[in-house]
Design a protein around this motif. Structure first.
Motif, PDB file in Angstrom:
ATOM      1  N   ASP A 117      79.167  69.009  83.562  1.00 31.33           N
ATOM      2  CA  ASP A 117      79.710  67.875  84.702  1.00 31.33           C
ATOM      3  C   ASP A 117      78.680  67.922  85.637  1.00 31.33           C
ATOM      4  N   ARG A 164      78.452  61.204  82.938  1.00 30.58           N
ATOM      5  CA  ARG A 164      78.308  62.092  83.825  1.00 30.58           C
ATOM      6  C   ARG A 164      77.627  63.320  83.795  1.00 30.58           C
ATOM      7  N   LYS A 168      78.874  63.436  89.344  1.00 35.91           N
ATOM      8  CA  LYS A 168      78.423  62.222  90.017  1.00 35.91           C
ATOM      9  C   LYS A 168      78.521  61.208  88.747  1.00 35.91           C
ATOM     10  N   ASP A 169      77.735  59.978  88.842  1.00 33.71           N
ATOM     11  CA  ASP A 169      77.769  59.043  87.734  1.00 33.71           C
ATOM     12  C   ASP A 169      76.682  59.399  86.766  1.00 33.71           C
ATOM     13  N   GLY A 170      76.541  58.300  85.748  1.00 32.92           N
ATOM     14  CA  GLY A 170      75.556  58.641  84.846  1.00 32.92           C
ATOM     15  C   GLY A 170      73.989  58.371  85.298  1.00 32.92           C
ATOM     16  N   ALA A 212      79.802  55.793  79.471  1.00 32.63           N
ATOM     17  CA  ALA A 212      80.676  56.293  80.484  1.00 32.63           C
ATOM     18  C   ALA A 212      81.937  56.466  80.052  1.00 32.63           C
ATOM     19  N   PRO A 213      82.811  57.562  80.748  1.00 30.78           N
ATOM     20  CA  PRO A 213      82.386  58.374  81.807  1.00 30.78           C
ATOM     21  C   PRO A 213      81.425  59.671  81.431  1.00 30.78           C
TER      22      PRO A 213
END
Length: 366
Positions: A306, A338, A309-311, A334-335
Protein backbone atom coordinates in the motif's frame (compact mmCIF):
# COMPACT_ATOMS: atom_id res chain seq x y z
CA UNK A 1 -11.78 -9.71 -51.17
CA UNK A 2 -9.42 -7.26 -49.46
CA UNK A 3 -9.48 -8.74 -45.95
CA UNK A 4 -10.89 -11.77 -44.11
CA UNK A 5 -14.58 -11.81 -43.19
CA UNK A 6 -14.32 -11.54 -39.40
CA UNK A 7 -17.26 -12.47 -37.24
CA UNK A 8 -19.22 -9.52 -35.79
CA UNK A 9 -17.92 -10.48 -32.34
CA UNK A 10 -14.29 -10.47 -33.48
CA UNK A 11 -14.82 -7.13 -35.19
CA UNK A 12 -16.16 -5.67 -31.94
CA UNK A 13 -13.19 -6.74 -29.83
CA UNK A 14 -10.20 -4.49 -29.13
CA UNK A 15 -6.78 -5.67 -30.27
CA UNK A 16 -5.43 -6.21 -26.79
CA UNK A 17 -3.88 -8.71 -24.42
CA UNK A 18 -4.50 -9.06 -20.68
CA UNK A 19 -0.89 -8.22 -19.78
CA UNK A 20 2.01 -6.39 -21.36
CA UNK A 21 4.90 -8.80 -20.94
CA UNK A 22 8.23 -7.80 -19.40
CA UNK A 23 9.97 -8.63 -22.68
CA UNK A 24 7.80 -6.04 -24.44
CA UNK A 25 8.71 -3.47 -21.80
CA UNK A 26 12.39 -4.32 -22.14
CA UNK A 27 12.20 -3.71 -25.88
CA UNK A 28 10.41 -0.42 -25.31
CA UNK A 29 12.96 0.80 -22.76
CA UNK A 30 15.92 -0.53 -24.74
CA UNK A 31 17.44 -2.39 -21.82
CA UNK A 32 16.85 -5.55 -19.80
CA UNK A 33 15.38 -5.43 -16.32
CA UNK A 34 17.74 -5.70 -13.38
CA UNK A 35 15.09 -7.50 -11.31
CA UNK A 36 12.06 -9.33 -12.73
CA UNK A 37 9.54 -9.00 -9.89
CA UNK A 38 6.25 -8.45 -11.68
CA UNK A 39 4.91 -11.67 -13.18
CA UNK A 40 4.71 -13.83 -10.02
CA UNK A 41 7.00 -16.43 -11.53
CA UNK A 42 9.23 -18.47 -9.24
CA UNK A 43 12.76 -17.18 -9.66
CA UNK A 44 13.78 -20.13 -7.48
CA UNK A 45 13.18 -22.39 -10.46
CA UNK A 46 11.83 -25.91 -10.89
CA UNK A 47 12.98 -29.08 -9.20
CA UNK A 48 16.36 -30.29 -10.48
CA UNK A 49 14.57 -33.56 -11.24
CA UNK A 50 12.10 -31.65 -13.42
CA UNK A 51 14.93 -29.93 -15.27
CA UNK A 52 16.59 -33.28 -15.93
CA UNK A 53 13.33 -34.88 -17.06
CA UNK A 54 12.64 -32.07 -19.51
CA UNK A 55 16.18 -32.16 -20.87
CA UNK A 56 16.00 -35.91 -21.43
CA UNK A 57 12.63 -35.86 -23.17
CA UNK A 58 12.37 -36.96 -26.78
CA UNK A 59 10.90 -33.66 -27.90
CA UNK A 60 10.57 -34.84 -31.48
CA UNK A 61 7.46 -36.77 -30.37
CA UNK A 62 4.06 -35.25 -29.75
CA UNK A 63 2.96 -35.28 -26.14
CA UNK A 64 0.49 -37.91 -24.98
CA UNK A 65 -2.88 -36.35 -25.90
CA UNK A 66 -4.49 -37.95 -22.83
CA UNK A 67 -1.81 -36.70 -20.41
CA UNK A 68 -2.22 -40.17 -18.89
CA UNK A 69 0.82 -40.42 -16.62
CA UNK A 70 0.50 -36.89 -15.27
CA UNK A 71 -3.23 -37.22 -14.66
CA UNK A 72 -2.68 -40.52 -12.86
CA UNK A 73 0.00 -38.96 -10.65
CA UNK A 74 -2.19 -35.95 -9.90
CA UNK A 75 -5.10 -38.22 -9.05
CA UNK A 76 -2.91 -40.13 -6.61
CA UNK A 77 -1.58 -36.87 -5.17
CA UNK A 78 -5.10 -35.59 -4.45
CA UNK A 79 -6.69 -38.94 -3.60
CA UNK A 80 -9.22 -38.72 -6.42
CA UNK A 81 -9.81 -40.42 -9.77
CA UNK A 82 -8.14 -39.47 -13.08
CA UNK A 83 -11.63 -38.84 -14.43
CA UNK A 84 -11.74 -35.80 -12.12
CA UNK A 85 -8.70 -34.14 -13.73
CA UNK A 86 -8.04 -32.36 -16.99
CA UNK A 87 -4.57 -31.07 -17.86
CA UNK A 88 -4.07 -28.04 -20.07
CA UNK A 89 -1.82 -25.22 -21.15
CA UNK A 90 -1.74 -23.43 -17.82
CA UNK A 91 -4.77 -22.14 -15.97
CA UNK A 92 -5.11 -19.52 -18.71
CA UNK A 93 -5.66 -22.19 -21.34
CA UNK A 94 -8.10 -24.11 -19.18
CA UNK A 95 -10.10 -20.95 -18.45
CA UNK A 96 -10.40 -20.40 -22.18
CA UNK A 97 -11.70 -23.92 -22.75
CA UNK A 98 -14.13 -23.64 -19.84
CA UNK A 99 -15.57 -20.36 -21.08
CA UNK A 100 -15.87 -21.78 -24.59
CA UNK A 101 -17.84 -24.72 -23.19
CA UNK A 102 -20.28 -22.72 -21.10
CA UNK A 103 -20.51 -19.10 -22.22
CA UNK A 104 -22.37 -17.94 -25.30
CA UNK A 105 -23.39 -14.54 -26.57
CA UNK A 106 -24.87 -12.46 -23.76
CA UNK A 107 -24.47 -15.10 -21.05
CA UNK A 108 -23.81 -13.60 -17.64
CA UNK A 109 -20.52 -14.16 -15.78
CA UNK A 110 -19.62 -12.71 -12.39
CA UNK A 111 -16.18 -11.74 -11.11
CA UNK A 112 -14.55 -9.19 -8.81
CA UNK A 113 -13.65 -5.75 -10.10
CA UNK A 114 -9.87 -5.87 -10.50
CA UNK A 115 -9.48 -9.67 -10.29
CA UNK A 116 -7.49 -11.76 -12.77
CA UNK A 117 -7.95 -10.04 -16.17
CA UNK A 118 -7.24 -13.09 -18.33
CA UNK A 119 -10.53 -14.63 -17.22
CA UNK A 120 -12.34 -11.46 -18.33
CA UNK A 121 -10.46 -11.59 -21.62
CA UNK A 122 -11.84 -15.06 -22.37
CA UNK A 123 -15.40 -14.14 -21.34
CA UNK A 124 -15.39 -11.10 -23.60
CA UNK A 125 -13.79 -13.10 -26.40
CA UNK A 126 -16.65 -15.60 -26.40
CA UNK A 127 -19.36 -12.95 -26.20
CA UNK A 128 -20.25 -13.23 -22.51
CA UNK A 129 -21.39 -10.34 -20.35
CA UNK A 130 -19.25 -9.55 -17.30
CA UNK A 131 -20.80 -8.41 -14.04
CA UNK A 132 -18.37 -7.22 -11.36
CA UNK A 133 -18.58 -6.73 -7.62
CA UNK A 134 -16.09 -4.76 -5.50
CA UNK A 135 -13.53 -6.21 -3.16
CA UNK A 136 -14.28 -5.98 0.55
CA UNK A 137 -11.33 -5.04 2.76
CA UNK A 138 -8.88 -6.08 0.01
CA UNK A 139 -10.49 -9.56 -0.18
CA UNK A 140 -12.67 -10.99 -2.90
CA UNK A 141 -16.19 -11.22 -1.45
CA UNK A 142 -17.85 -14.64 -1.94
CA UNK A 143 -21.17 -13.46 -0.49
CA UNK A 144 -21.36 -10.52 -2.89
CA UNK A 145 -20.23 -12.64 -5.83
CA UNK A 146 -22.88 -15.27 -5.20
CA UNK A 147 -25.61 -12.68 -4.61
CA UNK A 148 -24.77 -11.00 -7.92
CA UNK A 149 -24.79 -14.40 -9.64
CA UNK A 150 -28.36 -14.89 -8.42
CA UNK A 151 -29.39 -11.46 -9.72
CA UNK A 152 -28.02 -11.97 -13.23
CA UNK A 153 -28.40 -15.78 -13.58
CA UNK A 154 -24.65 -16.19 -14.01
CA UNK A 155 -23.29 -19.32 -15.66
CA UNK A 156 -19.85 -18.83 -14.11
CA UNK A 157 -18.59 -17.15 -10.96
CA UNK A 158 -14.84 -16.54 -10.70
CA UNK A 159 -13.11 -16.51 -7.31
CA UNK A 160 -9.37 -16.74 -6.68
CA UNK A 161 -8.24 -18.07 -3.31
CA UNK A 162 -5.58 -16.90 -2.52
CA UNK A 163 -6.27 -13.75 -4.48
CA UNK A 164 -4.27 -12.07 -7.20
CA UNK A 165 -3.47 -9.12 -7.12
CA UNK A 166 -3.87 -8.48 -3.37
CA UNK A 167 -2.46 -11.70 -1.91
CA UNK A 168 -5.42 -12.03 0.48
CA UNK A 169 -7.18 -15.29 1.25
CA UNK A 170 -10.17 -16.98 2.85
CA UNK A 171 -10.10 -20.23 4.77
CA UNK A 172 -11.20 -23.23 2.75
CA UNK A 173 -13.91 -23.90 5.32
CA UNK A 174 -15.36 -20.43 4.72
CA UNK A 175 -15.45 -21.05 0.97
CA UNK A 176 -17.31 -24.31 1.49
CA UNK A 177 -19.81 -22.66 3.85
CA UNK A 178 -20.45 -19.89 1.32
CA UNK A 179 -21.33 -22.47 -1.34
CA UNK A 180 -24.74 -22.84 0.29
CA UNK A 181 -25.58 -19.47 -1.31
CA UNK A 182 -24.26 -20.28 -4.79
CA UNK A 183 -27.31 -20.17 -7.08
CA UNK A 184 -28.47 -23.32 -8.83
CA UNK A 185 -27.06 -23.37 -12.34
CA UNK A 186 -23.99 -21.30 -11.50
CA UNK A 187 -20.56 -22.93 -11.58
CA UNK A 188 -17.88 -21.61 -9.22
CA UNK A 189 -14.49 -21.32 -10.92
CA UNK A 190 -12.17 -21.55 -7.92
CA UNK A 191 -8.70 -20.46 -8.98
CA UNK A 192 -6.18 -21.93 -6.54
CA UNK A 193 -3.02 -21.01 -8.45
CA UNK A 194 -1.27 -19.84 -5.29
CA UNK A 195 -2.63 -22.34 -2.80
CA UNK A 196 0.74 -24.07 -2.27
CA UNK A 197 2.02 -20.71 -0.92
CA UNK A 198 -0.85 -20.35 1.54
CA UNK A 199 -1.39 -21.34 5.18
CA UNK A 200 -2.72 -24.78 6.01
CA UNK A 201 -6.49 -24.84 5.62
CA UNK A 202 -6.67 -22.41 2.69
CA UNK A 203 -7.47 -25.07 0.09
CA UNK A 204 -11.23 -25.56 0.01
CA UNK A 205 -12.20 -29.12 1.06
CA UNK A 206 -14.60 -29.53 -1.86
CA UNK A 207 -15.30 -33.03 -3.10
CA UNK A 208 -13.90 -33.59 -6.58
CA UNK A 209 -17.34 -34.79 -7.74
CA UNK A 210 -19.15 -31.67 -6.49
CA UNK A 211 -20.90 -30.33 -9.62
CA UNK A 212 -20.97 -26.78 -8.26
CA UNK A 213 -17.21 -26.19 -8.39
CA UNK A 214 -14.25 -26.53 -10.72
CA UNK A 215 -10.85 -25.93 -9.10
CA UNK A 216 -7.84 -24.66 -11.04
CA UNK A 217 -4.23 -25.49 -10.11
CA UNK A 218 -0.90 -24.79 -11.79
CA UNK A 219 2.78 -25.69 -12.00
CA UNK A 220 3.62 -22.05 -12.83
CA UNK A 221 4.03 -20.74 -9.30
CA UNK A 222 5.62 -22.78 -6.48
CA UNK A 223 6.68 -25.52 -8.89
CA UNK A 224 8.65 -22.96 -10.94
CA UNK A 225 7.48 -23.99 -14.41
CA UNK A 226 5.69 -20.90 -15.71
CA UNK A 227 7.38 -21.16 -19.10
CA UNK A 228 6.28 -24.78 -19.57
CA UNK A 229 2.57 -23.87 -19.29
CA UNK A 230 1.14 -26.75 -17.24
CA UNK A 231 -2.13 -26.39 -15.40
CA UNK A 232 -4.91 -28.69 -14.36
CA UNK A 233 -8.51 -28.54 -13.24
CA UNK A 234 -10.35 -30.72 -10.73
CA UNK A 235 -14.06 -31.24 -11.20
CA UNK A 236 -16.96 -33.61 -11.66
CA UNK A 237 -16.34 -36.27 -14.34
CA UNK A 238 -19.05 -35.02 -16.68
CA UNK A 239 -17.61 -31.52 -16.79
CA UNK A 240 -14.04 -32.78 -17.04
CA UNK A 241 -14.87 -35.05 -19.98
CA UNK A 242 -16.57 -32.14 -21.76
CA UNK A 243 -13.16 -30.47 -22.12
CA UNK A 244 -12.35 -33.17 -24.68
CA UNK A 245 -14.87 -31.55 -27.02
CA UNK A 246 -12.91 -28.32 -27.34
CA UNK A 247 -9.36 -28.65 -26.01
CA UNK A 248 -6.24 -28.82 -28.12
CA UNK A 249 -5.41 -32.51 -27.67
CA UNK A 250 -1.77 -31.95 -28.57
CA UNK A 251 -1.52 -28.67 -26.69
CA UNK A 252 0.68 -30.14 -23.95
CA UNK A 253 4.24 -30.68 -25.13
CA UNK A 254 6.06 -33.80 -24.03
CA UNK A 255 8.81 -32.02 -22.11
CA UNK A 256 6.27 -30.07 -20.06
CA UNK A 257 4.43 -33.29 -19.21
CA UNK A 258 7.64 -34.98 -18.08
CA UNK A 259 8.79 -31.97 -16.08
CA UNK A 260 5.47 -31.60 -14.26
CA UNK A 261 5.46 -35.28 -13.36
CA UNK A 262 8.98 -35.05 -11.92
CA UNK A 263 8.17 -31.82 -10.07
CA UNK A 264 5.08 -33.34 -8.48
CA UNK A 265 7.20 -36.17 -7.08
CA UNK A 266 9.84 -33.89 -5.52
CA UNK A 267 8.32 -32.85 -2.19
CA UNK A 268 11.72 -31.81 -0.86
CA UNK A 269 12.13 -29.14 -3.54
CA UNK A 270 8.57 -27.93 -2.99
CA UNK A 271 9.32 -27.43 0.71
CA UNK A 272 12.55 -25.62 -0.18
CA UNK A 273 10.74 -23.17 -2.44
CA UNK A 274 7.97 -22.59 0.11
CA UNK A 275 10.65 -21.60 2.63
CA UNK A 276 12.29 -19.25 0.13
CA UNK A 277 8.92 -17.63 -0.57
CA UNK A 278 8.28 -17.06 3.12
CA UNK A 279 11.72 -15.45 3.53
CA UNK A 280 11.22 -13.24 0.48
CA UNK A 281 7.77 -12.11 1.61
CA UNK A 282 9.27 -11.11 4.95
CA UNK A 283 12.05 -9.17 3.21
CA UNK A 284 9.61 -7.34 0.91
CA UNK A 285 7.53 -6.39 3.93
CA UNK A 286 10.63 -5.10 5.71
CA UNK A 287 11.63 -3.00 2.69
CA UNK A 288 8.13 -1.54 2.49
CA UNK A 289 8.05 -0.60 6.16
CA UNK A 290 11.54 0.93 5.98
CA UNK A 291 10.11 3.32 3.42
CA UNK A 292 6.97 4.16 5.39
CA UNK A 293 4.69 1.92 3.34
CA UNK A 294 2.33 -0.84 4.45
CA UNK A 295 2.73 -4.39 3.11
CA UNK A 296 -0.52 -6.35 2.99
CA UNK A 297 -0.62 -9.85 4.48
CA UNK A 298 0.05 -12.35 1.70
CA UNK A 299 -0.66 -16.03 1.09
CA UNK A 300 1.00 -15.93 -2.34
CA UNK A 301 4.45 -15.59 -3.87
CA UNK A 302 4.10 -11.81 -4.02
CA UNK A 303 3.30 -8.93 -1.69
CA UNK A 304 0.95 -6.03 -2.40
CA UNK A 305 2.37 -2.83 -0.91
CA UNK A 306 0.00 0.00 0.00
CA UNK A 307 1.64 3.21 -1.20
CA UNK A 308 -0.65 5.26 1.02
CA UNK A 309 -2.28 7.46 -1.60
CA UNK A 310 -4.23 6.88 -4.82
CA UNK A 311 -3.74 5.00 -8.06
CA UNK A 312 -1.99 7.90 -9.75
CA UNK A 313 0.63 8.00 -7.01
CA UNK A 314 1.16 4.23 -7.11
CA UNK A 315 1.50 4.41 -10.89
CA UNK A 316 4.18 7.08 -10.53
CA UNK A 317 6.05 4.84 -8.10
CA UNK A 318 5.75 1.91 -10.49
CA UNK A 319 6.90 3.97 -13.49
CA UNK A 320 10.00 5.09 -11.64
CA UNK A 321 10.81 1.54 -10.57
CA UNK A 322 10.45 0.33 -14.16
CA UNK A 323 12.67 3.17 -15.38
CA UNK A 324 15.29 2.01 -12.86
CA UNK A 325 15.10 -1.54 -14.19
CA UNK A 326 12.80 -3.07 -11.58
CA UNK A 327 9.85 -4.87 -13.19
CA UNK A 328 6.81 -4.77 -10.93
CA UNK A 329 3.08 -4.49 -11.54
CA UNK A 330 0.07 -2.96 -9.81
CA UNK A 331 -3.65 -3.71 -9.46
CA UNK A 332 -5.86 -2.17 -12.12
CA UNK A 333 -9.02 -1.19 -10.21
CA UNK A 334 -9.60 1.26 -7.37
CA UNK A 335 -9.10 1.15 -4.44
CA UNK A 336 -6.67 -1.75 -4.91
CA UNK A 337 -4.66 0.37 -7.34
CA UNK A 338 -3.23 2.34 -4.41
CA UNK A 339 -0.78 -0.58 -4.23
CA UNK A 340 2.15 -1.93 -6.18
CA UNK A 341 2.65 -5.70 -6.39
CA UNK A 342 6.12 -7.17 -5.89
CA UNK A 343 6.91 -10.81 -6.62
CA UNK A 344 9.22 -12.82 -4.40
CA UNK A 345 12.80 -12.83 -5.59
CA UNK A 346 16.32 -13.83 -4.71
CA UNK A 347 18.38 -11.64 -2.37
CA UNK A 348 19.98 -9.74 -5.26
CA UNK A 349 16.57 -8.98 -6.79
CA UNK A 350 15.24 -7.63 -3.53
CA UNK A 351 18.45 -5.67 -2.89
CA UNK A 352 17.86 -3.93 -6.23
CA UNK A 353 14.25 -3.21 -5.28
CA UNK A 354 15.34 -1.84 -1.90
CA UNK A 355 17.80 0.50 -3.61
CA UNK A 356 15.30 1.74 -6.20
CA UNK A 357 12.23 2.24 -3.99
CA UNK A 358 13.35 5.38 -2.10
CA UNK A 359 14.09 7.18 -5.37
CA UNK A 360 10.77 6.04 -6.83
CA UNK A 361 8.87 7.41 -3.84
CA UNK A 362 10.77 10.70 -3.96
CA UNK A 363 10.00 11.14 -7.65
CA UNK A 364 6.33 10.27 -7.15
CA UNK A 365 6.01 12.87 -4.39
CA UNK A 366 7.32 15.73 -6.50
Amino acid sequence: MTEPRYTPLAQSLPATVPFVGPETQERQRGAPFVARLGANESVFGPSPHAIAAMAETGIWMYGDPENHDLRAALADHHGIGPENIVVGEGIDGLLGYLVRLLVGSGDAVVTSDGAYPTFNYHVTGFGGTLHKVPYRDDHEDPAALFAKAGEVDAKLVYLANPDNPMGSWHSGADIVAALDDLPDGSLLVLDEAYVECAPEGTAAPVAADDPRVIRMRTFSKVYGMAGARVGYAIGAPGLISAFNKVRNHFGMNRAAQAGALAALNDAEWLNHVQTKITEARDRIGHIARENGLAPLPSATNFVAIDCGKDGAFAKAVLDSLVAQGIFVRMPLAAPQNRCIRVSCGEAADLDAFATALPKALAEARR
